[in-house]
Design a protein around this motif. Sequence first.
Motif, mmCIF file in Angstrom:
data_model
loop_
_atom_site.group_PDB
_atom_site.id
_atom_site.type_symbol
_atom_site.label_atom_id
_atom_site.label_comp_id
_atom_site.label_asym_id
_atom_site.label_seq_id
_atom_site.Cartn_x
_atom_site.Cartn_y
_atom_site.Cartn_z
ATOM 1 N N ASP A 295 0.830 -1.210 0.000
ATOM 2 C CA ASP A 295 0.000 0.000 0.000
ATOM 3 C C ASP A 295 0.873 1.273 0.000
ATOM 4 O O ASP A 295 1.934 1.302 0.642
ATOM 5 C CB ASP A 295 -0.896 -0.002 1.244
ATOM 6 N N PRO A 296 0.453 2.327 -0.691
ATOM 7 C CA PRO A 296 1.245 3.576 -0.701
ATOM 8 C C PRO A 296 1.278 4.294 0.639
ATOM 9 O O PRO A 296 2.177 5.107 0.877
ATOM 10 C CB PRO A 296 0.535 4.432 -1.767
ATOM 11 N N GLU A 297 0.322 3.989 1.526
ATOM 12 C CA GLU A 297 0.283 4.646 2.829
ATOM 13 C C GLU A 297 1.094 3.846 3.861
ATOM 14 O O GLU A 297 0.821 2.662 4.089
ATOM 15 C CB GLU A 297 -1.165 4.767 3.311
ATOM 16 N N PRO A 298 2.099 4.463 4.496
ATOM 17 C CA PRO A 298 2.939 3.741 5.466
ATOM 18 C C PRO A 298 2.160 3.091 6.603
ATOM 19 O O PRO A 298 2.505 1.980 7.024
ATOM 20 C CB PRO A 298 3.883 4.830 5.995
ATOM 21 N N GLU A 299 1.126 3.758 7.101
ATOM 22 C CA GLU A 299 0.354 3.185 8.212
ATOM 23 C C GLU A 299 -0.332 1.881 7.808
ATOM 24 O O GLU A 299 -0.450 0.958 8.613
ATOM 25 C CB GLU A 299 -0.689 4.200 8.703
ATOM 26 N N VAL A 300 -0.794 1.822 6.573
ATOM 27 C CA VAL A 300 -1.425 0.590 6.090
ATOM 28 C C VAL A 300 -0.383 -0.516 5.957
ATOM 29 O O VAL A 300 -0.618 -1.667 6.363
ATOM 30 C CB VAL A 300 -2.126 0.838 4.738
ATOM 31 N N TYR A 333 11.321 -8.613 0.741
ATOM 32 C CA TYR A 333 12.566 -8.101 0.170
ATOM 33 C C TYR A 333 12.494 -6.593 -0.059
ATOM 34 O O TYR A 333 13.495 -5.879 0.045
ATOM 35 C CB TYR A 333 12.883 -8.819 -1.154
ATOM 36 N N LYS A 334 11.303 -6.105 -0.354
ATOM 37 C CA LYS A 334 11.115 -4.663 -0.528
ATOM 38 C C LYS A 334 10.888 -3.966 0.815
ATOM 39 O O LYS A 334 11.375 -2.854 1.027
ATOM 40 C CB LYS A 334 9.930 -4.401 -1.461
ATOM 41 N N LEU A 335 10.176 -4.630 1.689
ATOM 42 C CA LEU A 335 9.818 -3.993 2.960
ATOM 43 C C LEU A 335 11.029 -3.782 3.876
ATOM 44 O O LEU A 335 11.047 -2.847 4.674
ATOM 45 C CB LEU A 335 8.747 -4.824 3.680
ATOM 46 N N VAL A 336 12.037 -4.645 3.805
ATOM 47 C CA VAL A 336 13.212 -4.447 4.659
ATOM 48 C C VAL A 336 13.975 -3.178 4.283
ATOM 49 O O VAL A 336 14.786 -2.676 5.066
ATOM 50 C CB VAL A 336 14.174 -5.663 4.622
ATOM 51 N N THR A 341 10.632 4.263 8.472
ATOM 52 C CA THR A 341 11.256 3.500 9.568
ATOM 53 C C THR A 341 10.223 2.779 10.426
ATOM 54 O O THR A 341 10.524 1.726 11.007
ATOM 55 C CB THR A 341 12.089 4.435 10.461
ATOM 56 N N HIS A 342 9.023 3.335 10.519
ATOM 57 C CA HIS A 342 7.969 2.674 11.302
ATOM 58 C C HIS A 342 7.618 1.320 10.693
ATOM 59 O O HIS A 342 7.437 0.323 11.406
ATOM 60 C CB HIS A 342 6.740 3.584 11.351
ATOM 61 N N VAL A 371 17.169 -10.908 7.739
ATOM 62 C CA VAL A 371 17.475 -10.601 9.139
ATOM 63 C C VAL A 371 18.811 -9.881 9.246
ATOM 64 O O VAL A 371 18.947 -8.878 9.960
ATOM 65 C CB VAL A 371 17.473 -11.890 9.986
ATOM 66 N N LEU A 372 19.800 -10.380 8.528
ATOM 67 C CA LEU A 372 21.124 -9.763 8.564
ATOM 68 C C LEU A 372 21.083 -8.346 8.002
ATOM 69 O O LEU A 372 21.792 -7.456 8.487
ATOM 70 C CB LEU A 372 22.119 -10.615 7.784
ATOM 71 N N LYS A 373 20.258 -8.138 7.007
ATOM 72 C CA LYS A 373 20.127 -6.792 6.449
ATOM 73 C C LYS A 373 19.513 -5.842 7.469
ATOM 74 O O LYS A 373 19.951 -4.688 7.602
ATOM 75 C CB LYS A 373 19.277 -6.833 5.184
ATOM 76 N N GLN A 374 18.517 -6.326 8.192
ATOM 77 C CA GLN A 374 17.897 -5.466 9.201
ATOM 78 C C GLN A 374 18.823 -5.225 10.395
ATOM 79 O O GLN A 374 18.724 -4.194 11.060
ATOM 80 C CB GLN A 374 16.571 -6.072 9.664
ATOM 81 N N LEU A 375 19.724 -6.161 10.650
ATOM 82 C CA LEU A 375 20.692 -5.962 11.730
ATOM 83 C C LEU A 375 21.646 -4.806 11.436
ATOM 84 O O LEU A 375 22.259 -4.248 12.349
ATOM 85 C CB LEU A 375 21.498 -7.241 11.958
ATOM 86 N N THR A 376 21.785 -4.455 10.177
ATOM 87 C CA THR A 376 22.677 -3.353 9.808
ATOM 88 C C THR A 376 21.898 -2.087 9.441
ATOM 89 O O THR A 376 22.470 -1.133 8.911
ATOM 90 C CB THR A 376 23.561 -3.763 8.607
ATOM 91 N N ASP A 377 20.595 -2.092 9.717
ATOM 92 C CA ASP A 377 19.771 -0.922 9.387
ATOM 93 C C ASP A 377 20.224 0.296 10.196
ATOM 94 O O ASP A 377 20.691 0.177 11.331
ATOM 95 C CB ASP A 377 18.300 -1.226 9.676
ATOM 96 N N LYS A 378 20.065 1.472 9.616
ATOM 97 C CA LYS A 378 20.489 2.698 10.281
ATOM 98 C C LYS A 378 19.612 3.037 11.488
ATOM 99 O O LYS A 378 20.054 3.743 12.395
ATOM 100 C CB LYS A 378 20.458 3.866 9.289
ATOM 101 N N CYS A 379 18.398 2.557 11.485
ATOM 102 C CA CYS A 379 17.472 2.868 12.579
ATOM 103 C C CYS A 379 17.728 1.946 13.775
ATOM 104 O O CYS A 379 17.608 0.721 13.654
ATOM 105 C CB CYS A 379 16.028 2.705 12.102
ATOM 106 N N PRO A 380 18.065 2.477 14.958
ATOM 107 C CA PRO A 380 18.338 1.633 16.133
ATOM 108 C C PRO A 380 17.152 0.759 16.530
ATOM 109 O O PRO A 380 17.333 -0.374 16.961
ATOM 110 C CB PRO A 380 18.642 2.657 17.234
ATOM 111 N N GLU A 381 15.939 1.278 16.346
ATOM 112 C CA GLU A 381 14.762 0.508 16.748
ATOM 113 C C GLU A 381 14.596 -0.742 15.905
ATOM 114 O O GLU A 381 14.165 -1.791 16.401
ATOM 115 C CB GLU A 381 13.509 1.385 16.646
ATOM 116 N N VAL A 382 14.948 -0.656 14.641
ATOM 117 C CA VAL A 382 14.884 -1.825 13.770
ATOM 118 C C VAL A 382 15.862 -2.895 14.260
ATOM 119 O O VAL A 382 15.504 -4.065 14.417
ATOM 120 C CB VAL A 382 15.203 -1.434 12.309
ATOM 121 N N ARG A 383 17.103 -2.490 14.506
ATOM 122 C CA ARG A 383 18.124 -3.448 14.974
ATOM 123 C C ARG A 383 17.725 -4.029 16.331
ATOM 124 O O ARG A 383 17.901 -5.224 16.587
ATOM 125 C CB ARG A 383 19.472 -2.742 15.073
#
Length: 591
Positions: A295-300, A333-336, A341-342, A371-383
Amino acid sequence: MAAYDKFVDDSLYPIAILNDALKSEDLQVRVNSIKKLSTIALALGEERTRLELIPFLSGSFHNENEMLLTLADQLGNFTPLVGGPEYGMHLIPPLESMATVEEVLVRDKAIESLRLVAAQLSAQDLENHVVPALRRLVSGNWFASRASACGLFSVCYASVSRAVKLELRSNFRKLCQDEVPTVRRAAASKLGEFARVVEIDYLKSDLIPSFVELAKDDQYYIRVLAVEACISVTELLTQDAVMHILLSTLYQCASDSSWHVRYKLAEKFVDLQKVVGPKIMQRDLISIFETLLQDPEPEVRATSVTNIKDFCANFNITDQQKVIKKSILPRLYKLVSDRNTHVKSKLASVIMGLSPMLGPHNTIKHLLPLVLKQLTDKCPEVRLNIISNLDYVNNVIGIRRLSKALLPVIVQLAEDSKWRVRLAIIEYIPALVGQLGQKFFDKELCEIYERFLNDHVYAIREAAALNMKKLVELFGVQWAKQTIIPIVLNMSGNKNYLFRISCLFCLNNLAEVCGADIITKKFLPTILLLASDLIANVRFNVAKTLQKISPHLDASIVDIQVKPTLMKLYGDADEDVKYFASEALAAIANM
């Protein structure tokens, strides 16, 4: 309020006394008067309550919204006070009147109470008293009465005659088509409830066409309510009926112009999935869910992502892997790498829940790279969310496969500016090193742990001290003697008294797992030294620590070293030090 003390003893003039109280200039006094109506009713008796009190209340204060709200609430529980269900109809007129006022809170409470009263009435009384009130509300010129009417259909329908049922269905359809959006909104909010009591044939012929129209309404908030009603309606239909009648509406909701509607569908999707049956799940819901994930809306997207694990788990075991690999993974693969960031944070909290369904091979091949890609995400909350949910992957493939990727993340999060992030890392360390072993801790994490013990935030120091006990249980007392105890004892010389207190707190926790020899030779000298600290908070924590460790010491050590120190602290000028010293002495005396 002295008037109320009077009418309990004197039941001759309670209504006059109530009337005087209702004339008070203080609104709270007037509201409190209404809250005591049950006391007045008991003083009057059932007959006088019906014939005097209820009519008096019906015409007393039409413009006082707060008082009307309180009265509407009170009357919902008044049936026993007017003589029971056979006299419950006496409560209908005042509640009907309040159901027509402009203030929505009053109307809602009046209908809520009217429903409570109606549920206790006989079928004849429903048809003779509640249905006429419903007719009047439906035909009211003021939209408020028509909106209120929507809440009464379901409580009347099951008990009335066929002719009245026909009338009720017809009236409900009219309200679904009302020119005022507020009325249509009220009808949409009650459609699912009404659907549950209507016969299946009439549900298809009368209510579902109204539902379809509401799902196309030009007001988005009405379409949102139609999504909620969809679950109730779908639950009542066969899979074939859902495919022929409702499926097009579901697709329409998934592509609605308002993100609020799509958000509501995403929020309720798992509930909907449970009622549509396996055929529609496989044929249609997967594609709709894929649409919501993009969906184009992040909340959705975020709400859809939250449901990924439960959505996949609702398929039978043989289909779970197929659905995940074919339909979910391409979206992941796209969502990661989502720009929001939410969305990524929500994904990080659920993605590893797919691991048990995928199994070891597919987890390593398909899920681990994400998982490994998200471990290196810039957002601390994601990691952080990834690390907090590693147990899923750990149970399937073992955490050793992740250790190389985890270490740099742990180092970075251990220095995060947000203390809650650092706290989450501390709480995960025992589980991590439990898998990776003592050598890994000594080489990679010992220095980080020492920083935690000296953190400027108390919650971090406290958590580190508590988890230290778990580390000793994992690696043994000998390891503690060589590695962790020197670090703790070194804190006793810190210039900041808060860290000296943290030293005592650590020793408190370690005493339970280290044994009498280490306590006597290593802990006690440091504790006794701190008994002469210049800061009173340190000294009374010494008293508490001595009380805690004394059961682990020989009696001779307690008599020669502990008690004299406590006696000295008992003579301290600070009252808190004196108090905790006396508590410790009393506890030791009872050992």
